[in-house]
Design a protein around this motif. Structure first.
Motif, PDB file in Angstrom:
ATOM      1  N   VAL B 216       0.808  -1.279  -0.077  1.00  0.00           N
ATOM      2  CA  VAL B 216      -0.002   0.108   0.162  1.00  0.00           C
ATOM      3  C   VAL B 216       0.681   1.287   0.078  1.00  0.00           C
ATOM      4  CG1 VAL B 216      -1.767   1.329   1.397  1.00  0.00           C
ATOM      5  CG2 VAL B 216      -1.979  -1.199   1.048  1.00  0.00           C
ATOM      6  N   LYS B 217       1.952   1.261   0.782  1.00  0.00           N
ATOM      7  CA  LYS B 217       2.835   2.338   0.542  1.00  0.00           C
ATOM      8  C   LYS B 217       3.451   2.662  -0.374  1.00  0.00           C
ATOM      9  CE  LYS B 217       4.493   1.635   5.523  1.00  0.00           C
ATOM     10  NZ  LYS B 217       5.581   1.192   6.353  1.00  0.00           N
ATOM     11  N   LEU B 218       4.050   1.486  -1.231  1.00  0.00           N
ATOM     12  CA  LEU B 218       4.420   1.665  -2.715  1.00  0.00           C
ATOM     13  C   LEU B 218       3.620   2.155  -3.557  1.00  0.00           C
ATOM     14  CD1 LEU B 218       7.111   0.667  -4.167  1.00  0.00           C
ATOM     15  CD2 LEU B 218       6.064  -1.405  -4.383  1.00  0.00           C
ATOM     16  N   ARG B 219       2.391   1.650  -3.375  1.00  0.00           N
ATOM     17  CA  ARG B 219       1.206   2.291  -4.392  1.00  0.00           C
ATOM     18  C   ARG B 219       1.186   3.815  -4.167  1.00  0.00           C
ATOM     19  NH1 ARG B 219      -4.955   0.699  -4.637  1.00  0.00           N
ATOM     20  NH2 ARG B 219      -5.477   1.374  -6.567  1.00  0.00           N
ATOM     21  N   ARG B 220       1.189   4.145  -2.792  1.00  0.00           N
ATOM     22  CA  ARG B 220       0.918   5.563  -2.650  1.00  0.00           C
ATOM     23  C   ARG B 220       2.168   6.361  -3.295  1.00  0.00           C
ATOM     24  NH1 ARG B 220       0.440   5.092   3.392  1.00  0.00           N
ATOM     25  NH2 ARG B 220      -1.572   4.204   3.528  1.00  0.00           N
ATOM     26  N   ALA B 221       3.553   5.777  -3.173  1.00  0.00           N
ATOM     27  CA  ALA B 221       4.893   6.424  -3.785  1.00  0.00           C
ATOM     28  C   ALA B 221       4.576   6.534  -5.219  1.00  0.00           C
ATOM     29  CB  ALA B 221       5.986   5.514  -3.311  1.00  0.00           C
ATOM     30  N   ALA B 222       3.966   5.671  -5.920  1.00  0.00           N
ATOM     31  CA  ALA B 222       3.663   5.476  -7.450  1.00  0.00           C
ATOM     32  C   ALA B 222       5.151   5.725  -8.010  1.00  0.00           C
ATOM     33  CB  ALA B 222       2.745   6.679  -7.776  1.00  0.00           C
ATOM     34  N   PRO B 223       6.024   4.687  -7.672  1.00  0.00           N
ATOM     35  CA  PRO B 223       7.338   5.016  -8.476  1.00  0.00           C
ATOM     36  C   PRO B 223       7.221   4.560 -10.055  1.00  0.00           C
ATOM     37  CG  PRO B 223       7.335   3.156  -7.169  1.00  0.00           C
ATOM     38  CD  PRO B 223       5.915   3.614  -6.877  1.00  0.00           C
ATOM     39  N   ASP B 224       8.204   4.931 -10.883  1.00  0.00           N
ATOM     40  CA  ASP B 224       8.545   4.546 -12.089  1.00  0.00           C
ATOM     41  C   ASP B 224       9.212   3.291 -11.878  1.00  0.00           C
ATOM     42  OD1 ASP B 224       7.046   6.730 -13.502  1.00  0.00           O
ATOM     43  OD2 ASP B 224       8.466   7.776 -13.110  1.00  0.00           O
ATOM     44  N   TYR B 225      10.256   3.261 -11.020  1.00  0.00           N
ATOM     45  CA  TYR B 225      10.984   2.186 -10.801  1.00  0.00           C
ATOM     46  C   TYR B 225      11.167   1.910  -9.344  1.00  0.00           C
ATOM     47  CZ  TYR B 225      13.072   3.125 -15.691  1.00  0.00           C
ATOM     48  OH  TYR B 225      13.103   3.672 -16.977  1.00  0.00           O
ATOM     49  N   THR B 226      10.964   0.572  -9.218  1.00  0.00           N
ATOM     50  CA  THR B 226      11.196   0.088  -7.759  1.00  0.00           C
ATOM     51  C   THR B 226      12.326  -0.921  -7.654  1.00  0.00           C
ATOM     52  OG1 THR B 226       8.897  -0.106  -7.547  1.00  0.00           O
ATOM     53  CG2 THR B 226       9.951  -1.126  -5.964  1.00  0.00           C
ATOM     54  N   ILE B 227      13.371  -0.428  -6.666  1.00  0.00           N
ATOM     55  CA  ILE B 227      14.475  -1.124  -6.428  1.00  0.00           C
ATOM     56  C   ILE B 227      14.402  -1.980  -5.149  1.00  0.00           C
ATOM     57  CG2 ILE B 227      17.252  -0.907  -6.248  1.00  0.00           C
ATOM     58  CD1 ILE B 227      17.029   1.657  -7.737  1.00  0.00           C
ATOM     59  N   PHE B 228      14.524  -3.396  -5.402  1.00  0.00           N
ATOM     60  CA  PHE B 228      14.613  -4.225  -4.026  1.00  0.00           C
ATOM     61  C   PHE B 228      16.022  -4.450  -3.614  1.00  0.00           C
ATOM     62  CE2 PHE B 228      10.637  -5.473  -6.318  1.00  0.00           C
ATOM     63  CZ  PHE B 228       9.865  -5.586  -5.202  1.00  0.00           C
ATOM     64  N   HIS B 229      16.382  -4.441  -2.555  1.00  0.00           N
ATOM     65  CA  HIS B 229      17.676  -4.723  -2.053  1.00  0.00           C
ATOM     66  C   HIS B 229      17.621  -5.248  -0.791  1.00  0.00           C
ATOM     67  CE1 HIS B 229      22.055  -4.597  -1.947  1.00  0.00           C
ATOM     68  NE2 HIS B 229      21.841  -4.044  -0.556  1.00  0.00           N
ATOM     69  N   GLY B 230      18.406  -6.386  -0.462  1.00  0.00           N
ATOM     70  CA  GLY B 230      18.892  -7.114   0.796  1.00  0.00           C
ATOM     71  C   GLY B 230      17.686  -8.224   0.981  1.00  0.00           C
ATOM     72  N   TYR B 231      17.446  -8.807  -0.473  1.00  0.00           N
ATOM     73  CA  TYR B 231      16.653 -10.048  -0.527  1.00  0.00           C
ATOM     74  C   TYR B 231      17.407 -11.002  -1.447  1.00  0.00           C
ATOM     75  CZ  TYR B 231      13.274  -6.616   0.703  1.00  0.00           C
ATOM     76  OH  TYR B 231      12.497  -5.575   1.679  1.00  0.00           O
ATOM     77  N   ILE B 232      17.000 -12.160  -1.302  1.00  0.00           N
ATOM     78  CA  ILE B 232      17.484 -13.345  -2.447  1.00  0.00           C
ATOM     79  C   ILE B 232      16.144 -13.435  -3.396  1.00  0.00           C
ATOM     80  CG2 ILE B 232      18.413 -15.596  -2.763  1.00  0.00           C
ATOM     81  CD1 ILE B 232      20.337 -13.931  -1.175  1.00  0.00           C
ATOM     82  N   LEU B 233      15.029 -14.047  -2.647  1.00  0.00           N
ATOM     83  CA  LEU B 233      13.872 -14.200  -3.587  1.00  0.00           C
ATOM     84  C   LEU B 233      12.771 -13.444  -2.660  1.00  0.00           C
ATOM     85  CD1 LEU B 233      12.655 -15.421  -6.027  1.00  0.00           C
ATOM     86  CD2 LEU B 233      12.223 -17.801  -4.489  1.00  0.00           C
ATOM     87  N   ALA B 234      12.144 -14.281  -1.645  1.00  0.00           N
ATOM     88  CA  ALA B 234      10.932 -13.493  -0.987  1.00  0.00           C
ATOM     89  C   ALA B 234      11.422 -12.160  -0.162  1.00  0.00           C
ATOM     90  CB  ALA B 234      10.591 -14.388   0.238  1.00  0.00           C
ATOM     91  N   PRO B 235      10.607 -11.107  -0.194  1.00  0.00           N
ATOM     92  CA  PRO B 235       9.213 -11.134  -0.442  1.00  0.00           C
ATOM     93  C   PRO B 235       9.120 -10.547  -1.944  1.00  0.00           C
ATOM     94  CG  PRO B 235       9.608  -9.521   0.666  1.00  0.00           C
ATOM     95  CD  PRO B 235      10.947 -10.074   0.576  1.00  0.00           C
ATOM     96  N   ILE B 236      10.145 -10.540  -2.917  1.00  0.00           N
ATOM     97  CA  ILE B 236      10.096  -9.792  -4.131  1.00  0.00           C
ATOM     98  C   ILE B 236       8.937 -10.497  -5.191  1.00  0.00           C
ATOM     99  CG2 ILE B 236      11.294  -9.232  -6.409  1.00  0.00           C
ATOM    100  CD1 ILE B 236      13.867  -9.476  -4.814  1.00  0.00           C
ATOM    101  N   PRO B 237       8.829 -11.643  -5.212  1.00  0.00           N
ATOM    102  CA  PRO B 237       7.464 -11.978  -6.176  1.00  0.00           C
ATOM    103  C   PRO B 237       6.362 -11.477  -5.514  1.00  0.00           C
ATOM    104  CG  PRO B 237       9.175 -13.811  -5.710  1.00  0.00           C
ATOM    105  CD  PRO B 237       9.387 -12.888  -4.596  1.00  0.00           C
ATOM    106  N   GLU B 238       6.201 -11.655  -4.316  1.00  0.00           N
ATOM    107  CA  GLU B 238       4.691 -11.263  -3.655  1.00  0.00           C
ATOM    108  C   GLU B 238       4.470  -9.731  -3.752  1.00  0.00           C
ATOM    109  OE1 GLU B 238       2.827 -13.377  -2.170  1.00  0.00           O
ATOM    110  OE2 GLU B 238       1.407 -11.979  -1.260  1.00  0.00           O
ATOM    111  N   PHE B 239       5.506  -8.936  -3.770  1.00  0.00           N
ATOM    112  CA  PHE B 239       5.579  -7.553  -4.210  1.00  0.00           C
ATOM    113  C   PHE B 239       5.027  -7.112  -5.377  1.00  0.00           C
ATOM    114  CE2 PHE B 239       7.697  -5.694  -0.396  1.00  0.00           C
ATOM    115  CZ  PHE B 239       7.206  -4.283  -0.306  1.00  0.00           C
ATOM    116  N   ILE B 240       5.644  -7.853  -6.251  1.00  0.00           N
ATOM    117  CA  ILE B 240       5.411  -7.699  -7.615  1.00  0.00           C
ATOM    118  C   ILE B 240       4.058  -8.043  -8.258  1.00  0.00           C
ATOM    119  CG2 ILE B 240       6.194  -8.097 -10.051  1.00  0.00           C
ATOM    120  CD1 ILE B 240       8.983  -8.537  -9.042  1.00  0.00           C
TER     121      ILE B 240
END
Lengths: 348, 389
Positions: B216-240
């Motif tokens: 929800v926070k990410l949606r509010r930020a409405a970014p053109d690009y979202t950079i994930f860092h500090g993960y191997i896999l989870a929770p990236i797929p869930e986020f996307i």
């Protein structure tokens, strides 16, 4: 065969070690510990220091969980408190190591008392959960009080200094870590021959009965938390001097489980249990590695056997819990009993 | 009979005593690479690849006669990704061998062992860490990073974004760990310098799976690009997945440890179009001259991970540093090896990295943007190689 120990004085009755054989073995242990740094290489000295630190912390947890019956999963967080205190004192004030260690123990003790307050209302798993909550709070403080703790990057700890000699090798640290751990062990062993220690045991066995007997639960439960946390704090301080880097991730929840497992595997409610449990949990993975290393399999074999080694370690823990629920100390006692009665055998 | 058993007993005692003995002198011609390698535990997926990469390069060098006639000996030890076990492995390996080169498995280990490396003065170390803190030759004189540090990785991504869409809105999603927080502040400052607009910094608890509030926070930020860092896999797929269900069109990106092809494939549908920065080529790339990748494919016909490439390149740089030190007639010690390593300029890695590399400070600040193609099930190049100044 030993047929009896005739105690002819009160002093003899009160002594921690009451036979010549025990004193003989104790002297042998003392000589071995003194000679060990001169014959062992850096690897074994490192392990000896690590085992000593783990024994100190496991003994602290044993006071709380084994003797007082209060389950805690916050031991690693208390160690973290001690480690950060030592790091801050050493880095900012350069105060002597012994003072820093006492300060580490003291700070952990004060926080331990606060964390122990719920123990007056909750027991067992509920208390364990409340100590987990405390450890999360402490982890948050370590990670976010950046001006004091260095944040997630943590702190680098200068080596302990002993009359101008930096204790920066395993050999030199051995002379700090092992004597401190031994002192803590002797204090713990004596604690359970005093009113306080016996009150802890009474609370563990039946807290309502203990209260009826005149033991104030509030005071003694918090005292147990305080002592246990003090031990963890000092062990954490030793850890800080040993690894020289302290970060919030240095003291994860898994570390608390490690100490709880050490106390259970070694034997709850005995000093020897804490010692044997810490030795077992620290050394068995290393010994298994040595055994795998001796097999003529090359490095590829090591890759295949590494998970097997982990499984064997897990099975050993489960095996001990099933076949010897009283822990390693009971095995030790049986071996001792065998030699005491030799050439006869104990019945049953 | 009695004498025999005494001899046998003494033999056993001697064998036991050898465990405690001082380091066994290494045959002088061997150059030893020690390794605290996480073959079990949470990082085993990488450790096994790293181990294979180092093993293969060492074999290749030894098959061609070693370095100036001296063989390379690789001595790994499993650490289960625990600092105390990593240090024990270090002590054990350096106690039994004359080690000059060492691979460490984590940032925590790199920081812990640093005083010991300085005290010993005989070893240089690289490892699985890309922590920005280690990219400081004054503080870590005997260590280096095999690739860009995490801040430099973010820098490469930012440069790509600034070029592709000037003034774009960027959000960081990172884990509440030392690894996750590492490049965020510097990354934000760099974004400002490049004219990008950081609209969100979202920190997730380590190991979190339910990220609905963060999305929800990410949606509010409405970014053109979202950079994930500090993960191997989870929770990236869930986020996307959840972000796309909400109609977000942000381009999702990652850094090195979330960029392995097999790992991205595990994201399923969420993987489509996933981008990120990679300092090395992928195992399967054959669109450019890359003889070393050909050799790797011959040795191991099945896919090898990014961790393999990192281990392989580490061994290559270790041996190159040793070669240059011996060529200069100097002894193999930490100072000389590091000085030799810093002479590496425009070095051809045989295609493991797509451009010649130069070691600056303690890192190799170069990388390339890749994008996942779900039809080919592969990460494919989406930019040229980007050098940082």
């Amino acid at each position: 065969m030993r047929i009896g120990t005739a105690k002819q004085s009160y002093a003899h009755d009160e002594s921690l070690f009451d036979t010549r054989t025990q004193w003989g073995w104790l002297a042998t242990l003392g000589i071995t510990l003194l000679a060990f740094p001169f014959v062992a290489n850096d690897y074994w000295l490192y392990l000896a220091c690590l085992v000593a630190i783990n024994i100190a912390s496991a003994t602290g947890l044993n006071i709380l969980t084994g003797y007082t019956g209060l389950v805690s999963l916050g031991q690693a967080a208390f160690m973290g408190l001690g480690a950060y205190t030592v790091a801050i004192f050493e880095q900012r004030f350069g105060t002597p190591a012994v003072l820093n260690l006492l300060a580490g123990g003291g700070v952990a003790m004060l926080v331990g008392v606060v964390v122990g307050i719920p123990s007056l209302r909750v027991k067992g798993l509920y208390l364990a959960i409340s100590t987990i909550a405390a450890s999360f709070i402490l982890h948050f403080v370590f990670a976010n009080w950046t001006s004091l703790t260095g944040g997630t990057g943590g702190m680098t700890v200068p080596p302990a200094n002993f009359f101008g000699i930096p204790l920066d090798t395993s050999f030199r640290l051995y002379w700090l870590v092992v004597p401190v751990a031994l002192t803590m062990l002797v204090c713990a062993a004596n604690l359970f021959r005093t009113r306080i220690g016996r009150a802890f045991i009474a609370i563990r066995d039946r807290d309502i009965s203990a209260e009826v007997l005149g033991i104030p639960l509030l005071r003694y439960k918090l005292t147990s938390f305080a002592l246990s946390s003090f031990y963890a704090g000092v062990a954490g301080g030793l850890w800080a001097y040993f690894f020289r880097v302290v970060t919030p991730e240095s003291f994860p929840l898994m570390m608390s489980i490690f100490f709880l497992a050490a106390v259970i595997v070694g034997g709850m409610g005995t000093i020897l249990g804490g010692i044997l449990g810490a030795i077992f949990m620290t050394m068995v993975p290393e010994v298994l590695k040595l055994i795998v290393g001796w097999l003529p399999l090359g490095s590829e074999g090591a890759v295949i056997l590494s998970p097997v080694r982990t499984i064997v370690f897990g099975l050993l823990i489960v095996g001990f819990l099933i076949f010897e629920p009283l822990g390693l100390q009971e095995l030790w006692r049986r071996v001792r009993r065998f030699f005491h009665l030799w050439p006869f055998r104990a019945q049953g | 009979m009695k004498q025999k058993s005494i001899v046998k007993w003494l033999g056993s005692l001697a064998a036991a005593a050898s465990l405690f003995a001082a380091p066994v002198a290494q045959a002088e011609e061997d150059i030893v690479i020690g390794g605290s390698i996480p073959m079990t535990g949470v990082f085993a997926f990488a450790g096994i690849g790293i181990h294979a990469g180092i093993t293969d390069y060492v074999k290749m060098i030894n098959d061609t006669g070693g370095i100036k006639g001296r063989k390379i000996k690789y001595v790994p030890e499993d650490t289960a990704y625990k600092v105390d076990a990593s240090v024990a492995a270090f002590k054990k390996i350096t106690g039994q061998n004359k080690v000059n080169l060492y691979y460490g498995d984590s940032t925590a280990f790199a920081k812990t062992i640093n005083p010991e490396l300085e005290r010993m003065g005989s070893i240089i170390m690289a490892g699985a860490s890309f922590a920005t803190e280690i990219n400081d030759p004054k503080k870590y004189p005997n260590q280096f990073l095999v690739g860009p540090d995490y801040t430099e990785m973010i820098g490469i991504l930012m440069r790509h974004i600034a070029k592709e869409k000037p003034g774009a809105k960027v959000a960081f999603v990172y884990s509440d760990t030392e690894f996750g927080r590492d490049p965020i502040d510097e990354g934000e400052a760099l974004a400002k310098r490049l004219g990008l607009n950081v609209t969100g910094k979202i920190m997730t608890p380590p190991g979190s799976v339910d990220v609905s509030t963060e999305i929800v926070k990410l949606r509010r930020a409405a970014p053109d690009y979202t950079i994930f860092h500090g993960y191997i896999l989870a929770p990236i797929p869930e986020f996307i997945s959840q972000a796309r269900k909400m109609g977000m069109t942000s381009q999702f990106m990652g850094t090195f440890w979330s960029m392995d092809n097999s790992m991205v494939m595990k994201m399923g549908e969420a993987a489509e179009g996933f981008m990120g920065v990679m300092p090395f080529r992928y195992y399967y790339e054959s669109d450019a001259k890359a003889p070393m990748l050909e050799k790797i494919r011959k040795m191991r016909p099945e896919y090898q991970s990014n961790a393999y490439m990192q281990g392989f390149l580490t061994a290559m740089l270790f041996t190159e540093a040793a070669k240059r030190t011996l060529d200069a007639g100097k002894t193999l010690d930490g100072k000389n090896l590091k000085a030799s390593l810093n002479t590496i300029k425009n070095f051809d890695t045989g295609g493991v990295v797509g451009v010649p590399i130069t070691i600056r400070g303690n890192s190799i600040p170069v990388g390339r943007i890749y994008r996942f193609d779900s039809k080919q099930q592969k990460m494919l190049p989406a930019s040229d190689w980007i050098h940082l100044d």
